[in-house]
Design a protein around this motif. Sequence first.
Motif, PDB file in Angstrom:
ATOM      1  N   ASN A  36       0.829  -1.207   0.000  1.00 38.32           N
ATOM      2  CA  ASN A  36       0.000   0.000   0.000  1.00 38.32           C
ATOM      3  C   ASN A  36       0.862   1.256   0.000  1.00 38.32           C
ATOM      4  O   ASN A  36       1.866   1.326   0.708  1.00 38.32           O
ATOM      5  N   VAL A  43       2.681   2.425  -2.438  1.00 37.57           N
ATOM      6  CA  VAL A  43       3.857   2.368  -3.300  1.00 37.57           C
ATOM      7  C   VAL A  43       3.406   2.407  -4.759  1.00 37.57           C
ATOM      8  O   VAL A  43       2.466   1.714  -5.150  1.00 37.57           O
ATOM      9  N   ASP A  44       4.079   3.211  -5.547  1.00 35.02           N
ATOM     10  CA  ASP A  44       3.778   3.316  -6.965  1.00 35.02           C
ATOM     11  C   ASP A  44       4.225   2.034  -7.661  1.00 35.02           C
ATOM     12  O   ASP A  44       5.396   1.663  -7.609  1.00 35.02           O
ATOM     13  N   PRO A  45       3.321   1.338  -8.348  1.00 32.74           N
ATOM     14  CA  PRO A  45       3.699   0.087  -9.008  1.00 32.74           C
ATOM     15  C   PRO A  45       4.718   0.269 -10.124  1.00 32.74           C
ATOM     16  O   PRO A  45       5.403  -0.683 -10.507  1.00 32.74           O
ATOM     17  N   VAL A  46       4.853   1.482 -10.623  1.00 31.16           N
ATOM     18  CA  VAL A  46       5.819   1.732 -11.699  1.00 31.16           C
ATOM     19  C   VAL A  46       7.237   1.424 -11.238  1.00 31.16           C
ATOM     20  O   VAL A  46       8.071   0.972 -12.026  1.00 31.16           O
ATOM     21  N   VAL A  47       7.515   1.623  -9.972  1.00 29.27           N
ATOM     22  CA  VAL A  47       8.846   1.329  -9.429  1.00 29.27           C
ATOM     23  C   VAL A  47       9.167  -0.153  -9.629  1.00 29.27           C
ATOM     24  O   VAL A  47      10.254  -0.518 -10.083  1.00 29.27           O
ATOM     25  N   LYS A  62       7.468  -2.276 -11.735  1.00 26.93           N
ATOM     26  CA  LYS A  62       7.405  -2.611 -13.169  1.00 26.93           C
ATOM     27  C   LYS A  62       8.705  -2.256 -13.882  1.00 26.93           C
ATOM     28  O   LYS A  62       9.172  -3.002 -14.739  1.00 26.93           O
ATOM     29  N   THR A  75       0.032  -4.279 -14.501  1.00 27.16           N
ATOM     30  CA  THR A  75      -0.552  -3.888 -13.222  1.00 27.16           C
ATOM     31  C   THR A  75      -2.055  -4.129 -13.273  1.00 27.16           C
ATOM     32  O   THR A  75      -2.695  -3.839 -14.280  1.00 27.16           O
ATOM     33  N   GLU A  89      -3.681  -3.092  -5.581  1.00 26.72           N
ATOM     34  CA  GLU A  89      -2.880  -3.184  -6.793  1.00 26.72           C
ATOM     35  C   GLU A  89      -1.972  -4.397  -6.713  1.00 26.72           C
ATOM     36  O   GLU A  89      -1.439  -4.714  -5.653  1.00 26.72           O
ATOM     37  N   PRO A  95      11.444   1.593  -2.985  1.00 25.45           N
ATOM     38  CA  PRO A  95      10.627   2.721  -3.410  1.00 25.45           C
ATOM     39  C   PRO A  95      10.881   3.965  -2.567  1.00 25.45           C
ATOM     40  O   PRO A  95      11.053   3.868  -1.360  1.00 25.45           O
TER      41      PRO A  95
END
Length: 119
Positions: free
Chosen positions: A50, A52-56, A58, A70, A77, A100
């Motif tokens: 929770n 945290v940006d999933p792009v990190v 990915k 995602t 997520e 992150p």
Amino acid sequence: MLAAGILLVVALVLIVATALLLRSWGRAESQTEERLHDPQVHTIVYAIPNGVDPVVFKTALSHAGFTSVTELVGGNERLLVECPEPQRARLRSVLESVHPAGLSSAVAGSDHVVFEDER
């Protein structure tokens, strides 16, 4: 007057080019998602912590050669990652190495990554 016409044409070309680029990117992402949901493709699911940006994650996975998408499931997520079983440990290592920004070191990188099928 000629300069205004040239600017208008350039602006229209840029708008059309941008639209085509975004459409192409959307199609590619859709095809990847469809492929990863194919039952013949071995995938592993990782729940994103929770906040945290999933792009990190990915980005790290992409650099390591893993394909992922995602998803939002039940308000959480998660990453669906294409990963043959022999590469499971390598995938875990890549995810554990991600730190992150803004996440305390007590949470980032110190916990053992647990995949959804291990819960």
